[in-house]
Design a protein around this motif. Structure first.
Motif, PDB file in Angstrom:
ATOM      1  N   THR A  98       5.011   3.883  14.691  1.00  0.00           N
ATOM      2  CA  THR A  98       5.548   3.335  13.477  1.00  0.00           C
ATOM      3  C   THR A  98       6.794   2.435  13.728  1.00  0.00           C
ATOM      4  O   THR A  98       7.791   2.808  14.563  1.00  0.00           O
ATOM      5  N   HIS A 100      10.000   1.242  12.452  1.00  0.00           N
ATOM      6  CA  HIS A 100      10.813   1.515  11.599  1.00  0.00           C
ATOM      7  C   HIS A 100      11.995   0.147  11.418  1.00  0.00           C
ATOM      8  O   HIS A 100      12.188  -0.086  10.484  1.00  0.00           O
ATOM      9  N   SER A 101      12.470  -0.473  12.401  1.00  0.00           N
ATOM     10  CA  SER A 101      13.447  -1.425  12.356  1.00  0.00           C
ATOM     11  C   SER A 101      13.327  -2.655  13.541  1.00  0.00           C
ATOM     12  O   SER A 101      13.621  -2.630  14.438  1.00  0.00           O
ATOM     13  N   CYS A 156       2.107  -0.998   5.939  1.00  0.00           N
ATOM     14  CA  CYS A 156       2.866  -0.119   7.010  1.00  0.00           C
ATOM     15  C   CYS A 156       2.926  -1.181   8.179  1.00  0.00           C
ATOM     16  O   CYS A 156       2.482  -2.115   8.197  1.00  0.00           O
TER      17      CYS A 156
END
Length: 362
Positions: A98, A100-101, A156
């Motif tokens: 994933t 995230h940033s 996502c």
């Protein structure tokens, strides 16, 4: 380190997802996966969770990522209107994580459902590629998942760890005019281009076989907004396609699906299978050159309006990929909007095929 599987059935049975995963794992001769990219047909859209659980059990992995879509495909075949699952297994040093940033230069796989499209999210940092998991109408109960669960935000963003990649965007059009400045517009109506009536310029440049029709086939006519240098924009693919909504004989204007400001540059274009197939070949070649390696695998998001129905019953985009890269693992889906990196910005595109080509970092 990468393999795909494709399975079909008569109903939305979770075992279809398990069979797609098992097929990919058998190709790699592995007992567990690091990550699974799983695309499910729209038959699973209402409740995909049992299929995600089946894929997780089969792969011995909790990182099941993907979406439901109108149609799905791998290098083996494409499937529409049938319950089906397509799986890409990541093993060895490869995985999906994933994001995230994301940083500005990070390559990010971005997936979203129609009800979660967010311009701020698309334009967030990261070079994004992917698509909108909807059908041709943009409606339906389409879902996005990550970590083996339906994502409540219905979108996502992911890193592909262990591989380097580059993004390609194939628009698949035949340009009818050169890029021309918008000299007058009003809301969604383009009134004049280069001080000529917009409809007059379009009608004059339509091919003879189109002009002889009773009605202009608006679903095939596009406006193309140009980014950057207009002299090289067409060759370098630096433009986005905008559907034509209506032609207005009274004032000779053309109504588009989105606004074009006065002073912007655009050209008229025709969606055409031969041009699309040629565009796919050129874009793949250019993207491979930028990548600097022959790709080891690909992830593709294609428009529902660019798939088999556009090509008369066969997906020639996929045929181009498999001819250029025989046996290369590939996975993708047909959606309702494509996300691609163009002219140093993320764009939400129409009627395009967007792909990432990847080379192992070993």
């Amino acid at each position: 380190m990468i393999a795909t599987g494709l399975a079909t059935g008569t109903t939305a049975d979770p075992d279809i997802a398990a069979r797609a995963v098992a097929q990919a794992m058998s190709r790699l001769a592995v007992t567990h996966a690091n990550s699974v990219l799983l695309f499910l047909s729209d038959a699973f859209a209402r409740d995909p969770q049992p299929a995600l659980l089946a894929a997780s059990r089969q792969s011995q992995c909790i990182q099941i990522v993907g979406c439901s879509a109108a149609g799905i495909f791998t290098e083996q075949d494409w499937v529409l209107d049938t319950p089906a699952a397509a799986a890409m297994i990541f093993s060895g040093d490869l995985s999906l994580t994933t994001a995230h940033s994301p940083e500005l230069d990070d390559l990010v796989l971005a997936l979203t459902a129609p009800n979660a499209i967010n311009r701020g999210w698309i334009n967030a940092p990261g070079r994004r590629f992917g698509g909108v998991a909807g059908n041709a109408t943009g409606h339906g109960l389409f879902k996005v998942w990550n970590n083996g669960k339906i994502n409540p935000n219905n979108r996502c963003e992911l890193y592909i760890q262990g591989a380097s990649g580059e993004i390609g965007v194939s628009h698949g059009i035949r340009a009818l005019t050169a890029p021309t400045v918008v000299t007058a517009s009003n809301g969604f109506d383009v009134i004049s281009l280069g001080r000529q009536a917009a409809l007059n310029l379009l009608a004059r440049e339509l091919p003879l076989e189109v002009r002889e029709l009773d009605h202009i086939p608006l679903h095939l006519i596009m406006a193309a907004e140009v980014f950057g240098d207009p002299d090289t924009a067409l060759a370098e693919g630096r433009y986005r396609l905008i559907p034509v909504i209506a032609t207005n004989p009274d004032d000779r204007s053309v109504t588009l699906a989105s606004r074009l400001a006065e002073g912007s540059m655009m050209f008229w274009a025709l969606r055409q299978p031969l041009a699309a197939e040629r565009s796919m070949r050129v874009t793949l070649d250019r993207t491979e050159q930028i990548l600097g390696h022959r790709p080891d695998f690909a992830i593709v998001a294609s428009s529902s309006g660019r798939g088999p129905s556009f090509y008369g019953g066969e997906d020639k985009d996929l045929q181009v990929i498999t001819r250029l890269y025989p046996d290369m693992p590939m996975i993708g889906f047909y959606g309702n909007g494509e996300i691609g990196w163009l002219n140093n910005a993320n764009q939400l595109l129409e009627y395009s095929t967007v792909f990432g080509l990847f080379h192992y970092d070993v």
